[in-house]
Design a protein around this motif. Structure first.
Motif, mmCIF file in Angstrom:
data_model
loop_
_atom_site.group_PDB
_atom_site.id
_atom_site.type_symbol
_atom_site.label_atom_id
_atom_site.label_comp_id
_atom_site.label_asym_id
_atom_site.label_seq_id
_atom_site.Cartn_x
_atom_site.Cartn_y
_atom_site.Cartn_z
ATOM 1 N N ILE A 96 0.887 -1.309 0.017
ATOM 2 C CA ILE A 96 -0.062 0.056 -0.075
ATOM 3 C C ILE A 96 0.888 1.349 -0.046
ATOM 4 O O ILE A 96 1.479 1.536 0.997
ATOM 5 N N ALA A 97 0.923 1.934 -1.080
ATOM 6 C CA ALA A 97 1.768 3.250 -1.255
ATOM 7 C C ALA A 97 1.319 3.887 -2.552
ATOM 8 O O ALA A 97 0.897 3.406 -3.398
ATOM 9 N N VAL A 98 1.192 5.138 -2.221
ATOM 10 C CA VAL A 98 0.749 6.216 -3.199
ATOM 11 C C VAL A 98 1.699 6.153 -4.423
ATOM 12 O O VAL A 98 2.938 6.016 -4.223
ATOM 13 N N TRP A 99 1.343 6.308 -5.438
ATOM 14 C CA TRP A 99 2.148 6.389 -6.576
ATOM 15 C C TRP A 99 2.751 7.738 -6.977
ATOM 16 O O TRP A 99 2.150 8.643 -6.535
ATOM 17 N N ASP A 100 3.770 7.738 -7.757
ATOM 18 C CA ASP A 100 4.295 9.052 -8.264
ATOM 19 C C ASP A 100 3.351 9.656 -8.995
ATOM 20 O O ASP A 100 2.646 9.031 -9.815
ATOM 21 N N ASP A 101 3.360 11.033 -9.032
ATOM 22 C CA ASP A 101 2.381 11.911 -9.976
ATOM 23 C C ASP A 101 2.552 11.720 -11.555
ATOM 24 O O ASP A 101 1.717 11.386 -12.171
ATOM 25 N N ILE A 113 7.712 1.851 -19.663
ATOM 26 C CA ILE A 113 6.561 1.824 -18.982
ATOM 27 C C ILE A 113 5.745 0.641 -19.663
ATOM 28 O O ILE A 113 5.065 -0.317 -19.021
ATOM 29 N N ILE A 156 6.762 -2.715 -18.576
ATOM 30 C CA ILE A 156 6.310 -2.750 -16.955
ATOM 31 C C ILE A 156 4.899 -3.331 -17.191
ATOM 32 O O ILE A 156 4.726 -4.314 -16.503
ATOM 33 N N LEU A 157 4.085 -2.551 -18.068
ATOM 34 C CA LEU A 157 2.680 -3.075 -18.196
ATOM 35 C C LEU A 157 2.430 -4.625 -18.961
ATOM 36 O O LEU A 157 2.000 -5.296 -18.271
ATOM 37 N N ARG A 192 -2.311 -4.082 -9.593
ATOM 38 C CA ARG A 192 -1.997 -3.227 -8.908
ATOM 39 C C ARG A 192 -0.737 -3.289 -7.880
ATOM 40 O O ARG A 192 -0.072 -2.486 -7.834
ATOM 41 N N LEU A 227 2.375 -3.192 -10.145
ATOM 42 C CA LEU A 227 2.724 -1.805 -10.773
ATOM 43 C C LEU A 227 2.945 -0.871 -9.504
ATOM 44 O O LEU A 227 3.926 0.023 -9.638
ATOM 45 N N THR A 228 2.483 -1.099 -8.177
ATOM 46 C CA THR A 228 3.021 -0.262 -7.046
ATOM 47 C C THR A 228 4.516 -0.464 -6.722
ATOM 48 O O THR A 228 5.099 0.639 -6.656
ATOM 49 N N PHE A 273 5.762 1.784 -9.623
ATOM 50 C CA PHE A 273 5.468 3.343 -9.659
ATOM 51 C C PHE A 273 5.320 4.119 -8.310
ATOM 52 O O PHE A 273 5.045 5.052 -8.296
#
Lengths: 79, 209
Positions: B120-125, B136, B139-140, B191, B194-195, B198
């Motif tokens: 649980i962590a916020v992503w870079d804007d 990217i 990664i996806l 999620r 990717l977390t 990102f």
């Protein structure tokens, strides 16, 4: 009283906006009060967005022509 | 023209092309091919993970569609019908490849199991500042490829190809409930992955109540 477990269970419908309005309101309230669930919701939304934003790559060189060739060959053989 | 009008127009235009193709108009079928070849190829590429197999599936699916145009009822959209053929061809190939491991969409999964959330962590804007477009995409693609086929396929149809839940259920021969539960599992697994790539440095919250 919505718990984090309830939130996770309903998350799919919440994201697809197919949850009924009353449940939606309760979930929204929970998200506003629970930082963890807020982060999970936010990053799951971003996950979906980032995939939806992917443009289909153009077909690799030759794939279209070979496809048309294969179709023509088959159609001719049936004619 | 808004999105919905465009959508209805496309569906109508497809139906007309299908009618003409059925009547023997090869140019009309050619137009359907041109319209959907990239999406069919992308779907197969995601399920199978390589270009060569995706090309085989594209050819086989388009040939089958052409040969079986008469069995297309017109109750569903042409693309839903076409993608169902392509998904079936892809899964058959996958089964052949992994003879030791059965791959099936009917694979029994614990649908009642709670989805797992660890990271649980916020992503870079702006992940674009840290990664190039190519990185990217890599990664996806890697994240999707790491999902089990039963999750991957549902995710691709719903969130990449943007079919509705009902259309995805129809295309895969699954119940709506099964599509929903697999989609949520897939989204949460992605999620999670990717977390790791990102997340904003420094403010990770660990654990989940």
């Amino acid at each position: 009283m919505v718990t984090c477990k309830d939130f996770l269970r309903e998350l799919g419908d919440y994201l697809d906006e197919s949850v009924d309005p009353q449940v939606r309101e309760e979930l929204s309230k929970h998200i506003n009060e629970c930082p963890n669930c807020w982060v999970v919701l936010n990053t799951t939304q971003k996950t979906i967005q980032v995939y939806k934003g992917m443009d289909p790559e153009p077909l690799p060189e030759g794939v279209h022509d070979r496809l048309i060739g294969a179709l023509e060959k088959k159609i001719k053989s049936q004619a | 023209m808004d999105g919905e009008q465009q959508y209805i127009k496309n569906v109508d235009a497809d139906a007309e092309l299908v009618d003409r193709a059925r009547a023997g108009d090869l140019a009309a079928f050619g137009e359907l091919v041109r319209r959907y070849e990239s999406r069919v190829y992308r779907t197969a590429r995601h399920i199978l993970g390589n270009d060569e197999d995706a090309e085989d599936v594209l050819q086989d699916a388009m040939l089958k569609a052409f040969q079986h145009l008469d069995s297309f009822q017109g109750q569903s959209k042409f693309y839903t019908w076409l993608v169902r053929i392509a998904v079936n061809e892809s899964l058959m190939k996958l089964r052949k490849r992994k003879t030791s491991r059965t791959v099936s969409l009917d694979e029994n999964i614990e649908t009642d199991e709670e989805p797992i959330v660890r990271e649980i962590a916020v992503w870079d804007d702006n992940p674009e500042q840290r990664y190039s477009q190519g990185e990217i995409r890599e990664i996806l693609d890697t994240a999707v490829a790491s999902l089990k086929p039963i999750f991957r396929t549902v995710f691709i149809l719903r969130d990449v190809e943007e079919l509705s839940t009902e259309e995805t259920a129809e295309a895969l021969g699954l119940s709506v409930a099964a599509v929903k539960s697999r989609l949520l599992r897939a989204r949460l697994q992605l999620r999670e992955k990717l977390t790791r790539a990102f997340k904003r440095k420094g403010d990770q919250i660990l654990g989940y109540v």
